[in-house]
Design a protein around this motif. Sequence first.
Motif, mmCIF file in Angstrom:
data_model
loop_
_atom_site.group_PDB
_atom_site.id
_atom_site.type_symbol
_atom_site.label_atom_id
_atom_site.label_comp_id
_atom_site.label_asym_id
_atom_site.label_seq_id
_atom_site.Cartn_x
_atom_site.Cartn_y
_atom_site.Cartn_z
ATOM 1 N N TRP A 101 0.818 -1.216 0.000
ATOM 2 C CA TRP A 101 0.000 0.000 0.000
ATOM 3 C C TRP A 101 0.849 1.262 0.000
ATOM 4 C CZ3 TRP A 101 -3.854 -1.788 4.399
ATOM 5 C CH2 TRP A 101 -4.732 -2.734 3.848
ATOM 6 N N THR B 275 2.199 0.750 4.418
ATOM 7 C CA THR B 275 2.755 -0.578 4.691
ATOM 8 C C THR B 275 4.282 -0.545 4.779
ATOM 9 O OG1 THR B 275 2.387 -1.009 2.315
ATOM 10 C CG2 THR B 275 0.890 -2.059 3.868
ATOM 11 N N GLY C 16 -5.651 -7.699 1.084
ATOM 12 C CA GLY C 16 -4.595 -7.079 0.289
ATOM 13 C C GLY C 16 -3.364 -7.953 0.157
ATOM 14 N N ALA D 284 -0.087 0.119 -5.616
ATOM 15 C CA ALA D 284 -0.401 0.427 -4.225
ATOM 16 C C ALA D 284 -1.827 0.960 -4.087
ATOM 17 C CB ALA D 284 0.603 1.437 -3.683
ATOM 18 N N LEU E 52 -5.052 -1.045 -2.473
ATOM 19 C CA LEU E 52 -5.683 -0.410 -1.321
ATOM 20 C C LEU E 52 -7.189 -0.271 -1.522
ATOM 21 C CD1 LEU E 52 -5.157 1.108 1.412
ATOM 22 C CD2 LEU E 52 -5.052 3.199 0.049
#
Length: 237
Positions: A60, A64, A115, A133, A137
């Motif tokens: 993400w 992250t 995810g 990303a 997300l």
Amino acid sequence: MMGPAHAASGLAAGALTLGLASTHLGIDRPLEQLAWVVACGGFAYLPDLDQKGSTAGSMWGPPTRWLSRAIGVLARRHRGGTHDVVVAPLAFGLLAAFAASNHWSALVVLALGIGLALHSVAQYIPGDTEKTALGNLVVSFAAAWWLTKQGVVVPWLPVAVAGGVVVHVAGDALTTDGVPVPFTTWLRKKPVTVGLRLFRAGRGPEPLLQYFVFPVLTVLGLVRYVEPVRNLLIPLV
């Protein structure tokens, strides 16, 4: 093991434990059963967030990456604390239990599991949305929000998290690097590892496990316990 193999093993474990999940956790509706399997697959990738710059850590973008850095510091090294078969499941499970007490934090944890599952198997999914990303997300949170709106309850999240971590550690224990002896990550400077050491990560029988054994076990579990899947596949077979 590499990320896709970890996710595949988690999916298989989730599918094969649906009977226990139904008996002890009340997971008996098809949608919730599928959510359980996907969550187990995603959380089986969770311990690899201990590595700064890991592919899981980039999932993400900055959120992250920051999470990966923090976990890496606490774990002390890659295949350190997050691969301790005693400490890691308890620590991640307790954090998930705390998060599951609130709707929004539970939503974040569920989205993280989705995810990670998407990210680890992105190479098998057409298109690139889940590989970016922002795309991952949006898809992860949208899926988690939709599941909760459909009445999927998440008191079982801590079990899925802890179980996924155990499956990950078991997979890495098969490889030559092994996993740390419980508690020694923080007690010794030099790692003390244990494992069967059957093959190097990404080598040997891992492709067979990843592409055949784990998918077959996943399908068998789904056919055995999820009625819509059984009704769909049995006529085809």
